[in-house]
Write an enzyme that holds these catalytic residues in place. Structure first.
Site, PDB file in Angstrom:
ATOM      1  N   GLU A 183     -39.867  60.185 -49.251  1.00  0.00           N
ATOM      2  CA  GLU A 183     -39.321  61.107 -48.241  1.00  0.00           C
ATOM      3  C   GLU A 183     -40.206  61.170 -47.001  1.00  0.00           C
ATOM      4  O   GLU A 183     -39.750  61.494 -45.919  1.00  0.00           O
ATOM      5  CB  GLU A 183     -39.195  62.525 -48.820  1.00  0.00           C
ATOM      6  CG  GLU A 183     -37.989  62.746 -49.677  1.00  0.00           C
ATOM      7  CD  GLU A 183     -36.725  62.980 -48.867  1.00  0.00           C
ATOM      8  OE1 GLU A 183     -36.293  62.049 -48.178  1.00  0.00           O
ATOM      9  OE2 GLU A 183     -36.178  64.087 -48.937  1.00  0.00           O
ATOM     10  N   THR A 195     -35.113  65.589 -39.635  1.00  0.00           N
ATOM     11  CA  THR A 195     -35.684  66.574 -40.564  1.00  0.00           C
ATOM     12  C   THR A 195     -36.996  67.118 -40.008  1.00  0.00           C
ATOM     13  O   THR A 195     -37.247  68.326 -40.057  1.00  0.00           O
ATOM     14  CB  THR A 195     -35.883  65.959 -41.966  1.00  0.00           C
ATOM     15  OG1 THR A 195     -34.605  65.490 -42.406  1.00  0.00           O
ATOM     16  CG2 THR A 195     -36.388  66.978 -42.957  1.00  0.00           C
TER      17      THR A 195
END
Ligand code: HSE
Length: 304
Positions: free
Chosen positions: A126, A181
């Site tokens: 991630e 993000t």
């Protein structure tokens, strides 16, 4: 000996309102498919999708790199990626690739890792897209169902969702920032009021109780976030309208899916789900924004 493994991992929604970075739910809306093949050496990435093919900047590439290093694997790995989860829309796209890769790597080299370790390695991927590691999406994508991420040390708790839980998702067709993000984590307040913390905690606890007692109404009525949603919703054109429309059309609770910009409505399968989707589309249309709507239910994870 195994020389090739293919794994499919589902999309997911993170946060579910008050559970920022803690709650995740695997969704059967979209899937990424990863095939890992043993090679002589190095890491190569093959894909027809518009994603980075340098392993350092690719979620799946980072997972393979980290796992190869950790388990001192000299063999090379070819990673074939087929994206199904739209990237950058809050549907756990990078997490789906990372989850499928960690599970495939485990099988390819016969590591027999436990669930928490699989989530930990998937989470290390991630970093390529979010800048920081958070485990909510990867945990859901690896394990399936509803997950609670407990950290330091990492421990993922999984609960089977009620069978009558349904979600309507509206994915707006807007340009999202490259490192979305990271950008949307930048707007979250550093300090919060005690009252807000209490409200979010009470709703988060109720969501867990709702999943444990298979009570969709309790889950839906508790999807309320007074901390992260108010700080982020300006990044989604028409959000308040989309949310109000969905509630009026019968949704129990509505919030931003993960870091957005998709909006997710929680309902029972007995609700008029098409009507909720139409109401959400109308909310976006009112601000001249097109959207794709999807009706989905909880999914199994990459480990099945
Ligand atoms: N919990 C994360 C966030 C999910 O909201 O930033 C992002 O995918």
């Amino acid at each position: 000996m195994v020389s090739k493994v293919t794994i499919k991992a589902p999309s997911s929604t993170a946060n579910l309102g008050p559970g920022f970075d803690v709650f995740g739910l695997a969704l059967d809306a979209f899937y990424d498919t990863i095939t890992l093949t043993k090679t002589e050496k190095g890491i190569t990435i093959i894909t027809d999708d518009l994603i980075p093919t340098n392993p350092e900047n690719n979620t799946a590439g980072l997972v393979v790199k980290n796992m190869k290093k950790k388990f001192r694997i000299k063999k090379g790995v070819e990673i074939s990626i087929k994206k199904g989860v739209p990237a950058g829309f809050g549907m756990g796209s990078s997490a789906a690739s990372a989850a499928a890769t960690a599970v495939a790597f485990d099988k390819l080299f016969g590591l027999k890792l436990d669930n928490n370790s699989l989530v930990e390695y998937a989470g290390s991927g991630e970093k390529a897209s979010a800048g920081t590691i958070h485990y909510d999406n990867v945990a859901a994508s690896v394990l399936g169902g509803f997950v609670i991420v407990k950290t330091e040390p990492l421990e993922v708790i999984r609960i089977n969702p009620p069978t009558d839980l349904r979600m309507c998702i509206a994915v707006p067709k807007i340009d999202v920032p490259k490192k979305k993000t990271k950008v949307s984590r930048g707007v979250i307040p550093k300090k919060i009021r005690m009252e807000d913390s209490v409200l979010n905690l009470s709703n988060a606890a109720s969501i867990v109780a709702g999943f444990m007692s298979r009570d969709v109404e309790l889950i839906g009525n508790s999807i309320k976030d007074v901390i992260v949603e108010p700080a982020r919703h300006h990044m989604i054109p028409g959000f308040m309208k989309v949310k109000a429309n969905a509630i009026r059309a019968g949704a129990l609770g509505v919030t931003i899916s993960g870091a957005g910009p998709s909006v997710i409505a929680f309902s029972k399968n007995s609700a008029d789900l098409e009507k909720i989707c139409r109401a959400m589309s109308k909310g976006f249309a009112d601000v001249n924004t097109k959207c794709q709507t999807v009706i989905c239910k909880p999914s199994k994870g990459a480990i099945k």
